[in-house]
Design an enzyme around this catalytic site. Structure first.
Site, PDB file in Angstrom:
ATOM      1  N   SER A 101     -10.233  -7.311  -5.238  1.00  0.00           N
ATOM      2  CA  SER A 101     -11.515  -7.305  -5.946  1.00  0.00           C
ATOM      3  C   SER A 101     -12.214  -5.954  -5.785  1.00  0.00           C
ATOM      4  O   SER A 101     -13.103  -5.616  -6.574  1.00  0.00           O
ATOM      5  CB  SER A 101     -12.403  -8.440  -5.427  1.00  0.00           C
ATOM      6  OG  SER A 101     -12.496  -8.408  -4.016  1.00  0.00           O
ATOM      7  N   GLY A 125       0.122   5.290  -4.640  1.00  0.00           N
ATOM      8  CA  GLY A 125      -0.479   6.541  -5.089  1.00  0.00           C
ATOM      9  C   GLY A 125      -0.052   7.723  -4.252  1.00  0.00           C
ATOM     10  O   GLY A 125       0.289   8.796  -4.775  1.00  0.00           O
ATOM     11  N   HIS A 131       2.652   3.369  -8.955  1.00  0.00           N
ATOM     12  CA  HIS A 131       2.485   1.939  -9.229  1.00  0.00           C
ATOM     13  C   HIS A 131       3.677   1.389 -10.010  1.00  0.00           C
ATOM     14  O   HIS A 131       4.139   0.270  -9.754  1.00  0.00           O
ATOM     15  CB  HIS A 131       1.187   1.699 -10.009  1.00  0.00           C
ATOM     16  CG  HIS A 131      -0.055   2.017  -9.217  1.00  0.00           C
ATOM     17  ND1 HIS A 131      -0.318   1.439  -7.997  1.00  0.00           N
ATOM     18  CD2 HIS A 131      -1.081   2.862  -9.477  1.00  0.00           C
ATOM     19  CE1 HIS A 131      -1.476   1.909  -7.535  1.00  0.00           C
ATOM     20  NE2 HIS A 131      -1.949   2.773  -8.414  1.00  0.00           N
ATOM     21  N   ASP A 181       0.833  -1.205   0.000  1.00  0.00           N
ATOM     22  CA  ASP A 181       0.000   0.000   0.000  1.00  0.00           C
ATOM     23  C   ASP A 181       0.865   1.251   0.000  1.00  0.00           C
ATOM     24  O   ASP A 181       1.960   1.266   0.578  1.00  0.00           O
ATOM     25  CB  ASP A 181      -0.901  -0.016   1.243  1.00  0.00           C
ATOM     26  CG  ASP A 181      -2.054   0.964   1.116  1.00  0.00           C
ATOM     27  OD1 ASP A 181      -2.347   1.416  -0.003  1.00  0.00           O
ATOM     28  OD2 ASP A 181      -2.667   1.280   2.157  1.00  0.00           O
ATOM     29  N   GLY A 182       0.359   2.293  -0.652  1.00  0.00           N
ATOM     30  CA  GLY A 182       1.014   3.599  -0.608  1.00  0.00           C
ATOM     31  C   GLY A 182       1.606   4.075  -1.912  1.00  0.00           C
ATOM     32  O   GLY A 182       2.236   5.142  -1.948  1.00  0.00           O
ATOM     33  N   GLU A 223       1.578 -13.377  12.400  1.00  0.00           N
ATOM     34  CA  GLU A 223       1.998 -12.158  13.077  1.00  0.00           C
ATOM     35  C   GLU A 223       1.745 -10.982  12.138  1.00  0.00           C
ATOM     36  O   GLU A 223       2.030 -11.064  10.934  1.00  0.00           O
ATOM     37  CB  GLU A 223       3.479 -12.227  13.436  1.00  0.00           C
ATOM     38  CG  GLU A 223       3.814 -13.255  14.502  1.00  0.00           C
ATOM     39  CD  GLU A 223       3.274 -12.877  15.861  1.00  0.00           C
ATOM     40  OE1 GLU A 223       3.293 -11.671  16.197  1.00  0.00           O
ATOM     41  OE2 GLU A 223       2.820 -13.781  16.586  1.00  0.00           O
ATOM     42  N   ILE A 273      -6.397  -5.328   7.369  1.00  0.00           N
ATOM     43  CA  ILE A 273      -5.920  -6.335   6.416  1.00  0.00           C
ATOM     44  C   ILE A 273      -6.721  -6.340   5.119  1.00  0.00           C
ATOM     45  O   ILE A 273      -6.393  -7.092   4.198  1.00  0.00           O
ATOM     46  CB  ILE A 273      -5.882  -7.740   7.028  1.00  0.00           C
ATOM     47  CG1 ILE A 273      -7.270  -8.184   7.494  1.00  0.00           C
ATOM     48  CG2 ILE A 273      -4.899  -7.774   8.192  1.00  0.00           C
ATOM     49  CD1 ILE A 273      -7.282  -9.608   8.014  1.00  0.00           C
ATOM     50  N   SER A 274      -7.760  -5.510   5.015  1.00  0.00           N
ATOM     51  CA  SER A 274      -8.429  -5.222   3.750  1.00  0.00           C
ATOM     52  C   SER A 274      -8.826  -6.469   2.950  1.00  0.00           C
ATOM     53  O   SER A 274      -8.530  -6.567   1.759  1.00  0.00           O
ATOM     54  CB  SER A 274      -7.548  -4.295   2.896  1.00  0.00           C
ATOM     55  OG  SER A 274      -7.357  -3.056   3.539  1.00  0.00           O
ATOM     56  N   LEU A 315      11.996 -20.037  -4.487  1.00  0.00           N
ATOM     57  CA  LEU A 315      10.940 -19.245  -3.856  1.00  0.00           C
ATOM     58  C   LEU A 315       9.614 -19.429  -4.588  1.00  0.00           C
ATOM     59  O   LEU A 315       9.552 -19.367  -5.817  1.00  0.00           O
ATOM     60  CB  LEU A 315      11.330 -17.766  -3.866  1.00  0.00           C
ATOM     61  CG  LEU A 315      10.267 -16.775  -3.360  1.00  0.00           C
ATOM     62  CD1 LEU A 315      10.039 -16.949  -1.869  1.00  0.00           C
ATOM     63  CD2 LEU A 315      10.686 -15.342  -3.685  1.00  0.00           C
TER      64      LEU A 315
END
Length: 259
Positions: free
Chosen positions: A74, A31, A45, A28-29, A215, A203-204, A139
């Site tokens: 979504s 923008g 982005h 997040d962040g 955690e 947590i959206s 990974l």
């Protein structure tokens, strides 16, 4: 330099067992980062892709098994059309340009979420990325695109409903394990650590089922600025919580340098 073998935990070292096996990140962040620099949101982005690369490299160095990134929820379809369009174009670009690098570094890529709303071109790129990296053993990188935790749970319930309707499963026998077996990433360990950048403390609708015992780590750092040092701080905080053994981001970086 290769970073794969960790020394046994002592006063100055952190063992592999102390590290999270699965890290999930709400990126997040972007923008706000761009707006602070008087640039359009889409610029943020694009710069966020650099932070993705750093995070993938960092997890590979630490020997983290799975990294799950929340790229497009979504609910993000509600954003301005030009921003959504740019995000789709960026997603397509990354799939086209970055997958070969991931494959070269033995990274296995999986896209989780409801892909039905994406274009045919994008879905084909997703399939091609899956096929190229499916046998890689390094990974595990999960990108959550058009994903929502409630959708994931509802979709799992729908799959169990089909089994009940077909007479393959008695509804009285349904357990948490049955539902978990139909969720996204059911073949991976659940996230040990959930990181959210950007300062918000929620947590959206991300991995609602999977992060039940994770955690949680929240940071004011905006995603484009979430570099290796910031990631090291998050891991250090996790280690302190999980093993009752405090360490700093500097110790994490020292461990990387010495292995």
């Amino acid at each position: 330099m290769e970073y794969s073998i960790f020394m046994v935990l002592n006063a100055d070292k952190i063992s592999q067992q102390c590290l999270p096996k699965h890290v999930a990140i709400i990126m997040d962040g972007n923008g706000r980062w761009a707006q602070a620099k008087n640039r359009p949101r889409v610029y943020g982005h694009k710069k966020g892709v650099d932070a993705v690369r750093q995070s993938v490299q960092f997890c590979a160095k630490l020997g983290v098994q799975s990294l799950t990134l929340f790229a497009f929820s979504s609910e993000n379809w509600r954003r301005p059309d030009d921003e959504v369009s740019t995000l789709m174009e960026l997603f397509l670009f990354v799939l086209s340009k970055e997958v070969k690098k991931l494959h070269k570094n033995n990274v296995k890529l999986t896209i989780i979420g409801d892909l039905s709303r994406f274009s045919d071109t994008l879905r084909k790129k997703v399939d091609a990325a899956h096929q190229l990296t499916v046998d890689n053993t390094g990974l595990q990188l999960n990108i959550a695109a058009n994903y929502g935790g409630r959708w994931d749970i509802a979709n799992a319930a729908k799959q169990l409903g089909k089994q009940v309707a077909a007479g393959e499963l008695d509804p009285n026998d349904i357990t948490e394990e049955h539902l978990a077996s139909q969720m996204s990433m059911q073949d991976q360990v659940e996230p040990d650590l959930l990181i959210r950048t950007g300062g918000d403390l929620r947590i959206s609708n991300f991995l609602l089922w999977q992060v039940a015992y994770a955690e949680l780590y929240f940071t004011d750092t905006l995603w484009p600025d979430f570099n290796e040092a910031a990631f090291a701080d998050a891991i250090a905080c996790y280690v302190a919580r999980e093993r009752r053994f405090g360490c700093t981001g500097e110790q994490i970086k020292q461990l990387l340098a010495e292995t």
